[in-house]
Design an enzyme around this catalytic site. Structure first.
Site, PDB file in Angstrom:
ATOM      1  CB  THR A  13      -0.907  -0.006   1.252  1.00 44.43           C
ATOM      2  OG1 THR A  13      -1.643  -1.221   1.259  1.00 44.43           O
ATOM      3  CG2 THR A  13      -1.851   1.169   1.274  1.00 44.43           C
ATOM      4  CB  ALA A  43      13.417  -5.939  -2.433  1.00 51.54           C
ATOM      5  NE  ARG A  45       5.920 -11.806   1.176  1.00 45.47           N
ATOM      6  CZ  ARG A  45       5.708 -11.978   2.465  1.00 45.47           C
ATOM      7  NH1 ARG A  45       6.551 -12.691   3.177  1.00 45.47           N
ATOM      8  NH2 ARG A  45       4.665 -11.433   3.046  1.00 45.47           N
ATOM      9  CD  GLU A 129       6.874  13.468  10.180  1.00 45.47           C
ATOM     10  OE1 GLU A 129       7.787  14.266  10.423  1.00 45.47           O
ATOM     11  OE2 GLU A 129       5.948  13.228  10.982  1.00 45.47           O
ATOM     12  CB  VAL A 132       4.164   8.995  14.608  1.00 50.39           C
ATOM     13  CG1 VAL A 132       3.142   9.506  15.609  1.00 50.39           C
ATOM     14  CG2 VAL A 132       5.203   8.121  15.306  1.00 50.39           C
ATOM     15  N   GLY A 187      -7.057   0.012   3.042  1.00 47.10           N
ATOM     16  CA  GLY A 187      -5.598   0.039   3.248  1.00 47.10           C
ATOM     17  C   GLY A 187      -5.181   0.723   4.535  1.00 47.10           C
ATOM     18  CE  LYS A 205       0.508   4.643  13.887  1.00 50.00           C
ATOM     19  NZ  LYS A 205      -0.869   4.563  13.410  1.00 50.00           N
TER      20      LYS A 205
END
Ligand code: NDP
Ligand code: HSE
Length: 436
Positions: A13, A43, A45, A129, A132, A187, A205
């Protein structure tokens, strides 16, 4: 100047948002950063899935470790999530002299001290950044914008999934499972959504925010965590009748004896801005001694909002890439040698106010028994509500709001109230914050 060269680990996402936004705003971002930002490879899978998410243009590899340490890469962006292999890959990238950008709050809340120390020793940056409050630049605000202040407390709605669930349940009367499935489709949710629902993601967070606000090492294991799974519709309605809304809040507060770090469903006055933050939106209030209260609001989850923060970090790292490491902004806002050993308070020492719902037999003297147990422990009552409950109103719900007290004292009082013959069910106890 040559473009800065970026390796992406993960193609889900957030990664797809990064690719889209970098592509769409390429020229604006180049003008800000001072040079182009180029993704050299990704990268993943599952390449079929990665192609569907990212398009055809970018080279793909299945060799995460090789990409994280490749000679021609300047910045490694970790967007896989989870602890392993993310931790090993980040440490390998740092050891190879790469700067790292990550959105992985779980990794940093559990292994941040190790990762920041490794980065410090190697003279590279780890920027986070997006870890959180998604798209809200709260890390930069607390670490840099509020650097003059002694921060008193930070309180925020920092999990989009649970805020979305609470809002939809309250507004549309939808059930928990239906709304959670929607949050997953959009998402917002973590790969393991119990992290959202049980408050763990918000705790990751607030652990990071607490460290940055007060200059202490990252201590997830000392953060109190409660989620929304046990929350009942009746309490949402009673809270409304009393003028409050229930939100899953992350709270980090400085006190005379230590730091409070906690996540739990919290009643907040319906008139507060924070109480009106709905859907997957996040909001964080920071109280500094010089600035007063500041409020940061925006999208806390989702592909492009989170990409906005990831790319802001990429621009920062690009600008500071060649700076003397001693002149960069410290990872946890305070210089590494200046972190404090202020204790994180156990929950029994936290001071807060309470909402109690006690389901009782409707008979004379019950209320007096409850209030005298509270009074004996110095717990003062702020407001009270009584409503019939059970079939044909056979029982009564006694709802009490208290003034501030120490949690340990409230625990003792609740144990005594629970033991009364007239109390029929486990007492519901929620915390209440006025956020003045
Ligand atoms: P996704 O699950 O959508 O994407 C994760 C990607 O990493 C996928 O390509 C996945 O592959 C890959 N991956 C995961 N685990 C492994 C593994 N063990 N080995 C190899 N590949 C792996 O996650 P998101 O993009 O939503 O989240 C990425 C990070 O960003 C997480 O740390 C998350 O907490 C954080 N974040 C997410 C936000 C959001 O709104 N989604 C907001 C803020 C932060 P595959 O598809 O094959 O599983
Ligand atoms: N699962 C997280 C949330 C993603 O719902 O807030 C953003 O960190």
């Amino acid at each position: 100047m040559n473009a800065i060269r970026i390796a992406l680990l993960g193609a889900g996402t957030v990664a797809s948002g990064v690719v889209k936004v970098l592509d769409r705003n390429r020229e604006e971002i180049r003008r800000r950063a001072g040079r182009g930002l180029e993704i050299v490879a990704v990268a993943a899978r599952n390449h079929a899935k990665a192609r569907a998410a990212l398009g055809e243009a970018l080279p793909l590899t299945t060799d995460f470790a090789a990409l994280a340490t490749r000679d021609d890469v300047d910045i490694v962006v970790e967007l896989m999530g989870g602890i392993e292999p993310a931790r090993s890959l980040v440490l390998a990238a740092i050891a190879a002299g790469k700067h790292v950008v990550t959105a992985n709050k779980a990794l940093l809340a559990l292994h941040g001290n190790e990762i920041f120390a490794a980065a410090q020793a190697r003279g590279v940056m780890v920027a986070f950044e997006a870890a959180v409050a998604g798209g809200i630049p709260i890390i930069k605000a607390v670490r840099e914008g509020l650097a003059a202040n002694r921060i008193e407390w930070v309180a925020g709605i920092i999990n989009g999934t649970t805020n979305f669930i609470l809002s939809e349940m309250r507004d549309k009367g939808l059930d928990f499972a239906t709304v959670l499935a929607q949050a997953q489709r959009l998402g917002y949710a973590e790969a393991d959504p119990t992290f959202d629902i049980e408050g763990v993601d918000a705790a990751h967070k607030i652990t990071l925010l607490g460290s940055i606000a007060f200059g202490v090492p990252v201590q997830f294991e000392r953060t109190h965590v409660e989620g929304i799974a046990q929350l009942e519709g009746a309490d949402i309605r009673y809270a409304e009748l009393l003028g409050y809304r229930i939100k899953l809040l992350g709270i980090a507060r400085r006190t005379a004896t230590g730091i409070e770090l906690r996540v739990h469903p919290t009643l907040i006055p319906a008139s507060r801005l924070l109480a009106n933050v709905e859907g997957a939106m996040n909001a964080v209030v920071v109280l500094g001694d010089a600035v007063g209260a500041t409020l940061f609001y925006g999208k806390g989850a989702g592909s492009e909002p989170t990409a906005s923060s990831v790319i802001a970090d990429l621009v920062d790292v690009t600008r500071l890439h060649t700076a003397d490491p001693g002149h960069r902004v410290p990872h946890l806002a305070f210089q590494p040698g200046e972190l404090a050993d202020t204790p994180i308070l156990p929950m029994s020492q936290v001071r807060t106010a309470y909402y109690l719902r006690v389901r009782v037999r409707d008979e004379a003297g019950v209320l007096a028994e409850i209030t005298s147990i509270l009074a004996e422990r110095g717990v003062s009552i702020d407001a009270m509500l009584q409503r019939p409950s059970g079939e044909n109103g056979a029982h009564t719900d006694v709802i009490l709001l208290t003034h501030d007290t120490i949690e340990g004292r409230m625990d003792e009082a609740l144990a005594c109230i629970q033991a009364l013959d007239s109390v029929l069910e486990p007492i519901v106890r929620l915390r209440k914050e006025e956020l003045r």
